[in-house]
Design a protein around this motif. Structure first.
Motif: not given
Length: 69
Positions: A11-18, A27-34, A44-50
């Motif tokens: 599985v390939v995981f992307l950062t919120v920025a990616e 990035k805020m839109t991605v955070y809202r979707l998550v 992962v820690g304080r970060s999200f991977r999609v």
């Protein structure tokens, strides 16, 4: 989820920025979707991977086509 499940090591995981770059949104839109559950992610820690596949599925399902008569 997709009918075909890939092993986690494939599985390939992307950062919120990616994800934001791929979708051409903030990035805020991605955070809202998550946070709303529309886009699955792992923390992962304080970060999200999609998962990249989840982004592709979300975009496919969200596509609004033009119907021709």
């Amino acid at each position: 989820m997709a009918a075909e499940q890939r092993p986690l090591n494939e599985v390939v995981f992307l950062t919120v920025a990616e994800v934001a770059s791929v979708m051409r949104v903030s990035k805020m839109t991605v955070y809202r979707l998550v946070h709303s559950g529309h886009l699955p992610a792992i923390r992962v820690g304080r970060s999200f991977r999609v998962p990249e596949q989840a982004v592709q599925e979300y975009l496919r399902e969200s596509f609004v086509g033009v119907e021709t008569a």
